[in-house]
Design an enzyme around this catalytic site. Sequence first.
Site, PDB file in Angstrom:
ATOM      1  N   LEU A   2       0.849  -1.204   0.000  1.00  0.00           N
ATOM      2  CA  LEU A   2       0.000   0.000   0.000  1.00  0.00           C
ATOM      3  C   LEU A   2       0.882   1.252   0.000  1.00  0.00           C
ATOM      4  O   LEU A   2       0.779   2.112  -0.871  1.00  0.00           O
ATOM      5  CB  LEU A   2      -0.909  -0.027   1.247  1.00  0.00           C
ATOM      6  CG  LEU A   2      -1.747   1.217   1.536  1.00  0.00           C
ATOM      7  CD1 LEU A   2      -2.816   1.422   0.470  1.00  0.00           C
ATOM      8  CD2 LEU A   2      -2.432   1.122   2.918  1.00  0.00           C
ATOM      9  N   THR A   3       1.809   1.314   0.969  1.00  0.00           N
ATOM     10  CA  THR A   3       2.624   2.513   1.169  1.00  0.00           C
ATOM     11  C   THR A   3       3.511   2.825  -0.039  1.00  0.00           C
ATOM     12  O   THR A   3       4.037   1.921  -0.687  1.00  0.00           O
ATOM     13  CB  THR A   3       3.503   2.312   2.421  1.00  0.00           C
ATOM     14  OG1 THR A   3       2.639   2.097   3.534  1.00  0.00           O
ATOM     15  CG2 THR A   3       4.393   3.503   2.706  1.00  0.00           C
ATOM     16  N   GLU A  47       1.303  -0.013  10.093  1.00  0.00           N
ATOM     17  CA  GLU A  47      -0.146  -0.262  10.125  1.00  0.00           C
ATOM     18  C   GLU A  47      -0.897   0.959  10.676  1.00  0.00           C
ATOM     19  O   GLU A  47      -1.934   0.836  11.323  1.00  0.00           O
ATOM     20  CB  GLU A  47      -0.480  -1.563  10.869  1.00  0.00           C
ATOM     21  CG  GLU A  47       0.194  -2.759  10.184  1.00  0.00           C
ATOM     22  CD  GLU A  47      -0.520  -4.083  10.314  1.00  0.00           C
ATOM     23  OE1 GLU A  47      -1.718  -4.100  10.636  1.00  0.00           O
ATOM     24  OE2 GLU A  47       0.132  -5.115  10.059  1.00  0.00           O
ATOM     25  N   HIS A  65      17.279  -1.583  34.154  1.00  0.00           N
ATOM     26  CA  HIS A  65      18.568  -2.241  33.901  1.00  0.00           C
ATOM     27  C   HIS A  65      19.760  -1.287  34.060  1.00  0.00           C
ATOM     28  O   HIS A  65      20.909  -1.739  34.016  1.00  0.00           O
ATOM     29  CB  HIS A  65      18.600  -2.828  32.488  1.00  0.00           C
ATOM     30  CG  HIS A  65      17.888  -4.149  32.350  1.00  0.00           C
ATOM     31  ND1 HIS A  65      16.525  -4.274  32.409  1.00  0.00           N
ATOM     32  CD2 HIS A  65      18.369  -5.409  32.146  1.00  0.00           C
ATOM     33  CE1 HIS A  65      16.176  -5.543  32.240  1.00  0.00           C
ATOM     34  NE2 HIS A  65      17.281  -6.258  32.095  1.00  0.00           N
ATOM     35  N   GLY A  66      19.492   0.004  34.167  1.00  0.00           N
ATOM     36  CA  GLY A  66      20.585   0.977  34.311  1.00  0.00           C
ATOM     37  C   GLY A  66      21.514   0.912  33.102  1.00  0.00           C
ATOM     38  O   GLY A  66      21.068   0.681  31.975  1.00  0.00           O
ATOM     39  N   ARG A 123      -4.534  -4.147  12.929  1.00  0.00           N
ATOM     40  CA  ARG A 123      -4.218  -3.281  14.073  1.00  0.00           C
ATOM     41  C   ARG A 123      -4.504  -3.987  15.396  1.00  0.00           C
ATOM     42  O   ARG A 123      -3.792  -3.776  16.379  1.00  0.00           O
ATOM     43  CB  ARG A 123      -4.998  -1.959  13.934  1.00  0.00           C
ATOM     44  CG  ARG A 123      -4.421  -1.088  12.829  1.00  0.00           C
ATOM     45  CD  ARG A 123      -5.290   0.065  12.400  1.00  0.00           C
ATOM     46  NE  ARG A 123      -4.643   0.795  11.296  1.00  0.00           N
ATOM     47  CZ  ARG A 123      -5.223   1.714  10.558  1.00  0.00           C
ATOM     48  NH1 ARG A 123      -6.491   2.041  10.773  1.00  0.00           N
ATOM     49  NH2 ARG A 123      -4.559   2.322   9.582  1.00  0.00           N
ATOM     50  N   ILE A 150       7.977  -2.392   2.247  1.00  0.00           N
ATOM     51  CA  ILE A 150       7.019  -3.496   2.138  1.00  0.00           C
ATOM     52  C   ILE A 150       7.537  -4.721   2.897  1.00  0.00           C
ATOM     53  O   ILE A 150       8.528  -5.347   2.504  1.00  0.00           O
ATOM     54  CB  ILE A 150       6.719  -3.815   0.652  1.00  0.00           C
ATOM     55  CG1 ILE A 150       6.221  -2.546  -0.069  1.00  0.00           C
ATOM     56  CG2 ILE A 150       5.707  -4.954   0.541  1.00  0.00           C
ATOM     57  CD1 ILE A 150       5.014  -1.858   0.569  1.00  0.00           C
ATOM     58  N   SER A 210       0.492   6.457  15.324  1.00  0.00           N
ATOM     59  CA  SER A 210      -0.378   6.825  16.458  1.00  0.00           C
ATOM     60  C   SER A 210      -1.285   8.002  16.079  1.00  0.00           C
ATOM     61  O   SER A 210      -2.446   8.053  16.495  1.00  0.00           O
ATOM     62  CB  SER A 210       0.480   7.204  17.670  1.00  0.00           C
ATOM     63  OG  SER A 210       1.122   6.056  18.176  1.00  0.00           O
ATOM     64  N   GLN A 232      15.554   1.564  31.931  1.00  0.00           N
ATOM     65  CA  GLN A 232      15.849   2.335  33.146  1.00  0.00           C
ATOM     66  C   GLN A 232      16.150   1.405  34.326  1.00  0.00           C
ATOM     67  O   GLN A 232      17.102   1.625  35.081  1.00  0.00           O
ATOM     68  CB  GLN A 232      14.644   3.242  33.478  1.00  0.00           C
ATOM     69  CG  GLN A 232      14.965   4.348  34.453  1.00  0.00           C
ATOM     70  CD  GLN A 232      15.937   5.374  33.863  1.00  0.00           C
ATOM     71  OE1 GLN A 232      16.144   5.451  32.659  1.00  0.00           O
ATOM     72  NE2 GLN A 232      16.576   6.149  34.735  1.00  0.00           N
TER      73      GLN A 232
HETATM   74  N1  COS Z   1     -13.372   0.111   6.711  1.00  0.00           N
HETATM   75  C1  COS Z   1     -14.036   0.217   5.562  1.00  0.00           C
HETATM   76  N2  COS Z   1     -13.989   1.332   4.793  1.00  0.00           N
HETATM   77  C2  COS Z   1     -13.264   2.372   5.238  1.00  0.00           C
HETATM   78  C3  COS Z   1     -12.545   2.320   6.445  1.00  0.00           C
HETATM   79  C4  COS Z   1     -12.625   1.129   7.205  1.00  0.00           C
HETATM   80  N3  COS Z   1     -11.955   1.003   8.346  1.00  0.00           N
HETATM   81  N4  COS Z   1     -11.882   3.480   6.627  1.00  0.00           N
HETATM   82  C5  COS Z   1     -12.189   4.262   5.574  1.00  0.00           C
HETATM   83  N5  COS Z   1     -13.024   3.578   4.737  1.00  0.00           N
HETATM   84  C6  COS Z   1     -13.646   4.078   3.513  1.00  0.00           C
HETATM   85  C7  COS Z   1     -14.463   5.302   3.874  1.00  0.00           C
HETATM   86  O1  COS Z   1     -15.759   4.941   4.268  1.00  0.00           O
HETATM   87  C8  COS Z   1     -14.460   6.062   2.580  1.00  0.00           C
HETATM   88  O2  COS Z   1     -15.431   5.500   1.719  1.00  0.00           O
HETATM   89  P1  COS Z   1     -16.433   6.433   0.887  1.00  0.00           P
HETATM   90  O3  COS Z   1     -15.576   7.132  -0.100  1.00  0.00           O
HETATM   91  O4  COS Z   1     -17.399   5.493   0.314  1.00  0.00           O
HETATM   92  O5  COS Z   1     -17.024   7.369   1.900  1.00  0.00           O
HETATM   93  C9  COS Z   1     -13.106   5.750   1.984  1.00  0.00           C
HETATM   94  O6  COS Z   1     -12.657   4.545   2.605  1.00  0.00           O
HETATM   95  C10 COS Z   1     -12.085   6.850   2.181  1.00  0.00           C
HETATM   96  O7  COS Z   1     -11.940   7.016   3.575  1.00  0.00           O
HETATM   97  P2  COS Z   1     -11.756   8.448   4.244  1.00  0.00           P
HETATM   98  O8  COS Z   1     -12.683   9.428   3.602  1.00  0.00           O
HETATM   99  O9  COS Z   1     -11.841   8.267   5.712  1.00  0.00           O
HETATM  100  O10 COS Z   1     -10.254   8.803   3.767  1.00  0.00           O
HETATM  101  P3  COS Z   1      -9.205   9.760   4.442  1.00  0.00           P
HETATM  102  O11 COS Z   1      -8.141   9.985   3.466  1.00  0.00           O
HETATM  103  O12 COS Z   1      -9.882  10.960   5.041  1.00  0.00           O
HETATM  104  O13 COS Z   1      -8.631   8.907   5.693  1.00  0.00           O
HETATM  105  C11 COS Z   1      -7.157   7.214   6.565  1.00  0.00           C
HETATM  106  C12 COS Z   1      -8.191   7.602   5.532  1.00  0.00           C
HETATM  107  C13 COS Z   1      -6.275   8.374   6.993  1.00  0.00           C
HETATM  108  C14 COS Z   1      -7.884   6.672   7.803  1.00  0.00           C
HETATM  109  C15 COS Z   1      -6.353   6.125   5.865  1.00  0.00           C
HETATM  110  O14 COS Z   1      -5.687   6.674   4.750  1.00  0.00           O
HETATM  111  C16 COS Z   1      -5.338   5.447   6.745  1.00  0.00           C
HETATM  112  O15 COS Z   1      -5.676   4.551   7.534  1.00  0.00           O
HETATM  113  N6  COS Z   1      -4.060   5.853   6.598  1.00  0.00           N
HETATM  114  C17 COS Z   1      -2.984   5.126   7.222  1.00  0.00           C
HETATM  115  C18 COS Z   1      -2.524   4.063   6.280  1.00  0.00           C
HETATM  116  C19 COS Z   1      -1.760   3.026   6.991  1.00  0.00           C
HETATM  117  O16 COS Z   1      -2.179   2.494   8.011  1.00  0.00           O
HETATM  118  N7  COS Z   1      -0.633   2.697   6.425  1.00  0.00           N
HETATM  119  C20 COS Z   1       0.178   1.671   6.974  1.00  0.00           C
HETATM  120  C21 COS Z   1       0.722   0.906   5.849  1.00  0.00           C
HETATM  121  S1  COS Z   1       0.154  -0.667   5.747  1.00  0.00           S
HETATM  122  S2  COS Z   1       1.455  -1.630   6.877  1.00  0.00           S
END
Ligand code: COS
Length: 383
Positions: free
Chosen positions: A124-125, A363, A338-339, A243, A156, A366, A336
């Site tokens: 994804l990233t 994932e 364990h110093g 998560r 990845i 915070s 801490q």
């Molecule tokens: N389950 C199902 N659908 C989800 C969801 C979830 N947990 N979270 C978001 N969606 C859906 C939303 O409902 C939205 O759908 P619609 O367009 O139909 O409304 C869509 O996905 C887009 O979501 P949203 O509008 O919330 O997007 P944002 O960009 O505002 O926020 C975040 C998305 C920031 C929460 C997301 O990009 C995220 O989790 N980022 C971190 C990524 C991550 O964890 N990376 C780690 C790499 S993988 S190891």
Amino acid sequence: MALDAETLDLLIEATRTFVTERLVPLEAEVAETGVIPPQVREEMQALGLFGLSISPEYGGLGLNMEEEVRIAMELGRTSPAFRSLAGTNIGIGSQAIVLAGTDEQRNAYLPRLASGELIGSFALTEPDAGSDALSLRTSARRDGDHYVLNGTKRFITNAPIAGLFSVMARTGEGRKADAISCFLVEAGTPGLSLGKPDRKMGQAGAQTCDVVFDACRVPASALLGGQEGTGFRTAMRVLDKGRLHISAVCVGMAERLIAESVRYATQRKQFGQPISEFQLVQAMIADSQAEAYAARCMVLDAARKRDRGEPTTMEASCCKLFATEMVGRVADRAVQIHGGSGYVAEYAVERFYRDVRLFRLYEGTSQIQQLVIAREAIKAYAE
Ligand code: COS
């Protein structure tokens, strides 16, 4: 429960014994060499660890979430690199297929992911799309019966050893979920190449690198679920589960850190007595124990809620935020206690202090968990 209580107890016991007797003694070697001995993978395969979350129909153990987090807590009691080897198959590398794959895709990949013969990886990233996952740029252009992928994925996990990648790529325009699809791309596909392994702060033995797609042609049958535009939502659902799993790993690691701290504090003498008898040291042990227990309760509660079929996006993020921050504090206190010894590589806590730093990042950082929690809470309380 997906397993009867006795079978689950046996599996937990077997995992605990494997961790204690087999993995813990290998920790220093893996940290030094960055390589997990191949026999360990075979032993993890024999225990069924790669298939914890995959249905028995495909050769997995089909654990429910409560059962899975209890095993993850056991795996958390040793270097995270070991958990990571099976972790992508249990979680992000298989769950997109479990949740959204076609029957053909499930039959083609889940049995080999469950056995651990095939390693799955979640892509994804990207260099410019980390927390803002919707802005990813890797593209998949339809070309007859194929798609052509172009782009770079970053950090990845398990990419260097993966046989299969779940790749989120753009099939449409704009920063919206409908524009993103998921493709199942096999290692060795022409146009797919790997970057050099990342050199990391900790978690030596857990392998990550870039995955590069350069005019990488995949058949249309590689589109997950046979449907464009569902990849982003699937990825988010995969992360909801991932998560919780990571939170459970943090609980196990915190408990290990407390055990190491207590062992050291009861042996180490200063001012004529074991340092465990000093109240200021006891305060650190107490804070760590209380926090680890709180995280354990949260993770089990959220897992049970998920098993009841209730939405747990907010709870998963609460657990991830609390448990990953918690284990950071516990590791800090362990050093801490364990110093000076806590700062030298001879002691496991020095290594774990560096290892646990990653939990607050991958994932979802915070800060992303806070954002998800706040959004869900505002929605819930506004109703
Ligand atoms: N389950 C199902 N659908 C989800 C969801 C979830 N947990 N979270 C978001 N969606 C859906 C939303 O409902 C939205 O759908 P619609 O367009 O139909 O409304 C869509 O996905 C887009 O979501 P949203 O509008 O919330 O997007 P944002 O960009 O505002 O926020 C975040 C998305 C920031 C929460 C997301 O990009 C995220 O989790 N980022 C971190 C990524 C991550 O964890 N990376 C780690 C790499 S993988 S190891």
